[in-house]
Each structure stands twice: as structure tokens, then as C-alpha cells.
Design an enzyme around this catalytic site. Structure first.
Site, PDB file in Angstrom:
ATOM      1  N   ASP A 106      19.747  77.601  59.801  1.00 34.87           N
ATOM      2  CA  ASP A 106      19.049  78.493  60.721  1.00 34.87           C
ATOM      3  C   ASP A 106      17.620  77.961  60.917  1.00 34.87           C
ATOM      4  OD1 ASP A 106      19.082  81.339  62.082  1.00 34.87           O
ATOM      5  OD2 ASP A 106      17.340  81.399  60.775  1.00 34.87           O
ATOM      6  N   HIS A 304      27.624  82.550  61.861  1.00 34.72           N
ATOM      7  CA  HIS A 304      26.304  81.951  61.675  1.00 34.72           C
ATOM      8  C   HIS A 304      25.957  81.644  60.220  1.00 34.72           C
ATOM      9  CE1 HIS A 304      22.169  81.002  62.640  1.00 34.72           C
ATOM     10  NE2 HIS A 304      21.745  81.875  61.738  1.00 34.72           N
TER      11      HIS A 304
END
Length: 327
Positions: A106, A304
Site C-alpha cells: 500500500d 487489497h
């Protein structure tokens, strides 16, 4: 006499330009620095630390400045990418090493890529999880995100004003985190016909679009307790500082506009992660932007939080890549 391998994680505080960086290390061997994203902590790498240690590496997961037990300087300027790069350099030096492989997820992926870009003498290889590398340059970020079509506001713009997102999150940190994690996890993310949780309706909040009462398989009560306890103690302002420094990065990194990251690299993303869809052009450009790329992998059915959703696969890809790197 050889030192025994650290079989259990060891917590340490080391000095950095931020003041201090908290890290957790396990194992002995070449240094692998693990950098988390938003809104996470060193704990996001709990599945990787023992595996990398067993494979013969000194695995070190940091709390990025603004998070956990690391220092939380005031003001968005303190969260610029170049500042975070220097924290990473300070960690390497404090551990008595000259160089490291750096792996990020991320925002940590962007921090890792920038570290390899601007300090290649320290970071000899870079692994990127979930967020693709795109060279610096292009339009100013605030202008890009503010230009989202329609009346809804993109979450990055929503995060910009100090105090605004905090007012939504901090009355119920645990509930907000659970919803945010669920919104971006493969097994709990909203369907294609549901409102997009990356956007805020006029006058609304992000939380309104989180899945209600659903918990992703990787997030048990104990795991959520760890994350919630950290952010209940620290608040969210330090973590949100990364978003609020994006325009400063745009100016700071202008000398690197269009530059490739030339060290050995790896990319792993989730096929169901919006980040891989938004950055599909960046992934397609890897032959130019990551010329020493070892592999680019999209994991089917994965969202994610990739190293927590698919720890075994991510561990295998990381250890195979690390073993193939020049010593």
C-alpha cells in the site's frame, strides 16, 4: 561462535530523523525491511517475519512514522516521502547494515519504491505489494483527485483537511477499522452494484459504504484488537499525514520525474483490488519503469490486504525472489 537465529520477534526502538522508529525483527542474514501501509502497522507482516527468518534473512518490520510506537511529528511536511526514505535509511544504519532489500505494501509500496529510487546505494532491491510503481511527475495530485467526475468525493480528497476524517474515525476506531478492512478484502468487499467505498457522497462519510457486520476471513477478534488498540492510543492524524503530504512529494520529487527504478524488483497485487485496476497502465509500463523486474503477479480472488489475505502465496513469491537476487 555463531549467533542463534532469533526464533521469536524482538521489538526495538532506533533513532531516526522522526525521533524514533519502532521495529520488530526476526532472524539473521541479509536484511529485508518491511514497510506497511494505511491504516496498519508492523503487525501487518506477522505472517512474513517468521517465514523470512526461517529462510535465512534478517526480517525487520517497522512502524512508519506517525504509527504505533514510532514518533508522530506534527504537520504534513513531516510525512513527505523524502522524510520517510530517510527514516528507512536510519533504520538500516541503526541495525549496523550497509544495504537492505525493501518490501512495501500500500503506501509502504510507494515508500519502498521511492527509497530505491532516491537511495539506490542503500536499497539494493525492492518488492511492491498492491500498489504499482509509477514514476514521479504528471499533474499535481490534489488536482487529479479533485477532478473526479460526479458529485462524490474521492477518499484521498476526503482525507486532506486536518480533523475531518479523524472526526469520523476516532469515536469508534475499532468499528471503523473493521469496516475499512472489510471494504477492501476479497471475501467481504461490496458487490459491483453497491456504492463504491472509495468515494464519499456529498455530506456523507466513508463508513456509510462499508460492509455492515461482515468480517474478512483474515481478521479475527485478536487481530482487530491489535490494530484497534494502536490507533485508539495514537489517533489517526499521523497516519493521515501521508495523504496530506502528496503535493509536497510532487514538488520534492520533480528531479526524478519519469525515472525508472533500476534495481531488481518484484510486484504482487490482488486481482480484485481497485488499486491494480486504477494502476493498470502503470503495471503495463513495467518493462520501462522497472527494467529489472523479476516478476509481476496478480493473485486471482485476492483483495487489497494481500500479505494477510494470501500469506502462503506472498511468502512463497517473496522467498523465491529473494533467493534469486545477487548476493
Amino acid at each position: 561462535m555463531a549467533h542463534p537465529v532469533a526464533t521469536e520477534p524482538v521489538h526495538r526502538l532506533v533513532p531516526s530523523p522522526a525521533g524514533r522508529i519502532h521495529l520488530v525483527e526476526q532472524g539473521r542474514g541479509p536484511l529485508v525491511l518491511l514497510v506497511h501501509g494505511f491504516p496498519e502497522s508492523w503487525y501487518s507482516w506477522r505472517h512474513q517475519l517468521p517465514v523470512l527468518a526461517a529462510a535465512g534473512y534478517r526480517a525487520v518490520a517497522v512502524d512508519v512514522r506517525g504509527y504505533g510506537r514510532s514518533s508522530r511529528p506534527e504537520g504534513a511536511d513531516a510525512y513527505r516521502l523524502l522524510e520517510l526514505v530517510e527514516d528507512n535509511v536510519a533504520v538500516v544504519r541503526a541495525l549496523g547494515e550497509e544495504s537492505a532489500v525493501i518490501v512495501g505494501h500500500d503506501w509502504g509500496s510507494t515508500i519502498a519504491a521511492t527509497s530505491a529510487l532516491v537511495r539506490p546505494e542503500v536499497f539494493r532491491a525492492v518488492g511492491l505489494l498492491s500498489v504499482a510503481y509509477a514514476p514521479p511527475g504528471g499533474p499535481r495530485p490534489s488536482e487529479v483527485f479533485a477532478g473526479t467526475p460526479g458529485p462524490e468525493e474521492f477518499y484521498v480528497s476526503y482525507f486532506q483537511q486536518p480533523g475531518r476524517a479523524e472526526a469520523e474515525i476516532e469515536p469508534d476506531v475499532r468499528g471503523w477499522l473493521a469496516g475499512f478492512y472489510a471494504a477492501l478484502s476479497a471475501d467481504t468487499m461490496p458487490g459491483a452494484d453497491a456504492p463504491d467505498p472509495h468515494f464519499v457522497a456529498p455530506g456523507g462519510t466513508l463508513r456509510e459504504r462499508f460492509p455492515s457486520g461482515r468480517r474478512p476471513g483474515w481478521l479475527g477478534e485478536a487481530e482487530l484488537d491489535v490494530y484497534a488498540a494502536e490507533f485508539e492510543r495514537t489517533g489517526l492524524t499521523g497516519a493521515l499525514g501521508r495523504y496530506r503530504a502528496m503535493d509536497r512529494d510532487w514538488a520534492d520529487l520533480a528531479p526524478y520525474n519519469g525515472a525508472p527504478v533500476t534495481c531488481p524488483s518484484l510486484f504482487v497485487g490482488g486481482a480484485l483490488d481497485a488499486s491494480t485496476t486504477w494502476l493498470a497502465d502503470a503495471i503495463a509500463a513495467y518493462p520501462t519503469t522497472l527494467p529489472a523486474l523479476h516478476g509481476s503477479h496478480l493473485l486471482d480472488g485476492c483483495g487489497h490486504w494481500i500479505q494477510q489475505e494470501r500469506p502462503e502465496t506472498v511468502n512463497r513469491l517473496l522467498t523465491e525472489w529473494l533467493a534469486a537476487l545477487p548476493s
